[in-house]
Motif scaffolding. Sequence first.
Motif, mmCIF file in Angstrom:
data_model
loop_
_atom_site.group_PDB
_atom_site.id
_atom_site.type_symbol
_atom_site.label_atom_id
_atom_site.label_comp_id
_atom_site.label_asym_id
_atom_site.label_seq_id
_atom_site.Cartn_x
_atom_site.Cartn_y
_atom_site.Cartn_z
ATOM 1 N N ARG A 28 0.325 -3.968 -9.907
ATOM 2 C CA ARG A 28 -1.127 -3.953 -9.831
ATOM 3 C C ARG A 28 -1.778 -3.620 -8.358
ATOM 4 N NH1 ARG A 28 -0.187 -8.994 -11.721
ATOM 5 N NH2 ARG A 28 -0.952 -10.104 -10.004
ATOM 6 N N ARG A 29 -0.498 -3.482 -7.527
ATOM 7 C CA ARG A 29 -1.060 -3.382 -5.859
ATOM 8 C C ARG A 29 -1.947 -4.195 -5.360
ATOM 9 N NH1 ARG A 29 1.822 0.233 -8.350
ATOM 10 N NH2 ARG A 29 2.201 2.351 -7.498
ATOM 11 N N ASP A 30 -1.605 -5.489 -5.977
ATOM 12 C CA ASP A 30 -2.206 -6.878 -5.515
ATOM 13 C C ASP A 30 -1.462 -7.320 -4.365
ATOM 14 O OD1 ASP A 30 -3.583 -8.930 -5.103
ATOM 15 O OD2 ASP A 30 -3.527 -9.523 -7.446
ATOM 16 N N ILE A 31 -1.961 -6.780 -3.002
ATOM 17 C CA ILE A 31 -1.427 -7.324 -1.879
ATOM 18 C C ILE A 31 -1.545 -8.905 -1.798
ATOM 19 C CG2 ILE A 31 -1.516 -7.091 0.643
ATOM 20 C CD1 ILE A 31 -2.644 -4.322 0.340
ATOM 21 N N LYS A 32 -2.755 -9.527 -1.888
ATOM 22 C CA LYS A 32 -2.825 -10.836 -1.621
ATOM 23 C C LYS A 32 -1.987 -11.814 -2.287
ATOM 24 C CE LYS A 32 -6.467 -14.594 -1.417
ATOM 25 N NZ LYS A 32 -7.813 -14.714 -1.404
ATOM 26 N N THR A 33 -2.151 -11.544 -3.784
ATOM 27 C CA THR A 33 -1.321 -12.330 -4.827
ATOM 28 C C THR A 33 0.346 -11.984 -4.494
ATOM 29 O OG1 THR A 33 -2.984 -12.104 -6.250
ATOM 30 C CG2 THR A 33 -0.349 -12.570 -7.284
ATOM 31 N N ALA A 34 0.635 -10.885 -4.189
ATOM 32 C CA ALA A 34 2.127 -10.441 -3.996
ATOM 33 C C ALA A 34 2.562 -11.348 -2.709
ATOM 34 C CB ALA A 34 2.156 -9.001 -3.934
ATOM 35 N N ALA A 35 1.921 -11.293 -1.632
ATOM 36 C CA ALA A 35 2.142 -12.271 -0.348
ATOM 37 C C ALA A 35 2.220 -13.716 -0.790
ATOM 38 C CB ALA A 35 1.275 -11.734 0.712
ATOM 39 N N ALA A 41 2.707 -8.252 -9.636
ATOM 40 C CA ALA A 41 1.820 -7.959 -8.538
ATOM 41 C C ALA A 41 1.748 -6.555 -7.647
ATOM 42 C CB ALA A 41 1.858 -9.159 -7.468
ATOM 43 N N PHE A 42 3.148 -6.309 -7.441
ATOM 44 C CA PHE A 42 3.396 -4.945 -6.909
ATOM 45 C C PHE A 42 2.870 -3.802 -8.077
ATOM 46 C CE2 PHE A 42 7.320 -5.831 -4.582
ATOM 47 C CZ PHE A 42 6.610 -6.703 -3.692
ATOM 48 N N PRO A 49 0.818 -1.196 0.109
ATOM 49 C CA PRO A 49 0.071 -0.014 0.079
ATOM 50 C C PRO A 49 0.815 1.369 -0.109
ATOM 51 C CG PRO A 49 -0.896 -1.699 1.398
ATOM 52 C CD PRO A 49 0.552 -2.058 1.262
ATOM 53 N N GLN A 50 2.002 1.242 0.318
ATOM 54 C CA GLN A 50 2.993 2.434 0.385
ATOM 55 C C GLN A 50 3.873 2.569 -0.804
ATOM 56 O OE1 GLN A 50 2.335 3.987 3.287
ATOM 57 N NE2 GLN A 50 1.461 2.081 3.917
ATOM 58 N N MET A 51 3.690 1.715 -1.901
ATOM 59 C CA MET A 51 4.401 1.579 -3.016
ATOM 60 C C MET A 51 4.072 2.861 -4.009
ATOM 61 S SD MET A 51 5.390 -2.130 -3.856
ATOM 62 C CE MET A 51 6.139 -3.350 -2.625
ATOM 63 N N SER A 52 4.982 3.726 -4.355
ATOM 64 C CA SER A 52 4.397 4.581 -5.446
ATOM 65 C C SER A 52 4.885 4.328 -6.745
ATOM 66 C CB SER A 52 5.128 5.840 -5.026
ATOM 67 O OG SER A 52 6.664 5.917 -5.140
ATOM 68 N N ASP A 53 5.002 4.781 -7.723
ATOM 69 C CA ASP A 53 5.523 4.567 -9.038
ATOM 70 C C ASP A 53 6.937 4.458 -9.106
ATOM 71 O OD1 ASP A 53 3.101 4.294 -10.356
ATOM 72 O OD2 ASP A 53 2.976 6.148 -11.271
ATOM 73 N N ARG A 54 7.622 5.672 -8.039
ATOM 74 C CA ARG A 54 8.946 5.738 -8.082
ATOM 75 C C ARG A 54 9.517 4.098 -7.222
ATOM 76 N NH1 ARG A 54 11.763 7.277 -3.534
ATOM 77 N NH2 ARG A 54 10.068 7.833 -2.598
ATOM 78 N N HIS A 55 8.907 3.692 -6.294
ATOM 79 C CA HIS A 55 9.312 2.668 -5.693
ATOM 80 C C HIS A 55 9.226 1.654 -6.567
ATOM 81 C CE1 HIS A 55 7.810 4.803 -1.755
ATOM 82 N NE2 HIS A 55 9.185 4.656 -1.792
ATOM 83 N N ILE A 56 8.324 1.497 -7.494
ATOM 84 C CA ILE A 56 8.255 0.410 -8.408
ATOM 85 C C ILE A 56 9.129 0.394 -9.339
ATOM 86 C CG2 ILE A 56 6.782 -0.651 -10.253
ATOM 87 C CD1 ILE A 56 5.421 -1.135 -7.602
ATOM 88 N N ARG A 101 10.493 -13.545 -8.863
ATOM 89 C CA ARG A 101 10.575 -12.098 -8.403
ATOM 90 C C ARG A 101 9.797 -11.251 -9.593
ATOM 91 N NH1 ARG A 101 15.240 -13.892 -6.192
ATOM 92 N NH2 ARG A 101 16.365 -13.213 -8.114
ATOM 93 N N ASP A 102 9.947 -11.589 -10.955
ATOM 94 C CA ASP A 102 9.361 -10.743 -11.911
ATOM 95 C C ASP A 102 7.776 -10.797 -11.784
ATOM 96 O OD1 ASP A 102 11.507 -9.817 -13.098
ATOM 97 O OD2 ASP A 102 11.492 -11.442 -14.567
ATOM 98 N N ASP A 103 7.378 -12.066 -11.235
ATOM 99 C CA ASP A 103 5.934 -12.338 -10.753
ATOM 100 C C ASP A 103 5.550 -11.419 -9.716
ATOM 101 O OD1 ASP A 103 5.792 -13.937 -12.884
ATOM 102 O OD2 ASP A 103 5.821 -15.802 -11.761
ATOM 103 N N ILE A 104 6.500 -11.323 -8.726
ATOM 104 C CA ILE A 104 6.014 -10.537 -7.765
ATOM 105 C C ILE A 104 6.028 -9.069 -7.866
ATOM 106 C CG2 ILE A 104 6.996 -9.821 -5.269
ATOM 107 C CD1 ILE A 104 8.294 -12.616 -5.085
#
Length: 222
Positions: A189-196, A186-187, A99-106, A180-183
């Motif tokens: 898409r901001r998809d918390i459940k899938t990323a975890a 998910a980042f 939830p804290q991830m910005s485009d810069r973080h991505i 890690r590419d798949d993770i």
Amino acid sequence: MNDIRHLTLRERIYEEIVRMIVSGELPSGAPLDEKALTEKLQVSRTPFREALGTLSKEGLIEIKPYRGFFVRSFSKKETEDLYELRKTLECFAVELAVPQMSDRHIANFERILDEAVAALKADDMVAYGQADREFHETIAELSGNAALIETLSRLALQIQIGRTIANESHTFAEDAARERDDILAAFRRRDIKTAAALMHAHISDVQRTVLARFEEVKPVKR
């Protein structure tokens, strides 16, 4: 490793011993020959023992009265427990970080993974391991949970040993890079459940690889 020009003498000794342990130059269970190592590092006993004291607190060195210093041996159960704890902590970090991830973080995660892929193509497993560690540490930092960050930091060196063992397999490293590419997807898409869930699966794969190698790497007899 940090640039040694900016480190104190004790820190430089600490970094060099960590490098030797993580690389396998000082294998699990091996005694540390104080005289040989201080001569090799061209340092005196006092800062050398201060560095070992820090490593003892971090769980990499055992100090045995009247016997000396030893690289810590991890049992199979201890190794399995470490990875079970790591899965819980890192999945929690993902849940807090996404939830804290910005485009810069991505974009920063994309840079890290690009560097990991470049290192793989160059067969530079040291650089690959550094990018791998940066990926996981950045997630922890973005969680914003100080207790979680501190706990993962205390476990970092023990985790790094397992990471080094796993990355000895180039095939495993390639599979891990794809995970890690798949993770990262998910980042985005901001998809918390899938990323975890993907992080849990990724660390489980590392765990299986390390435990499979466990029987191949016998501790040094003391």
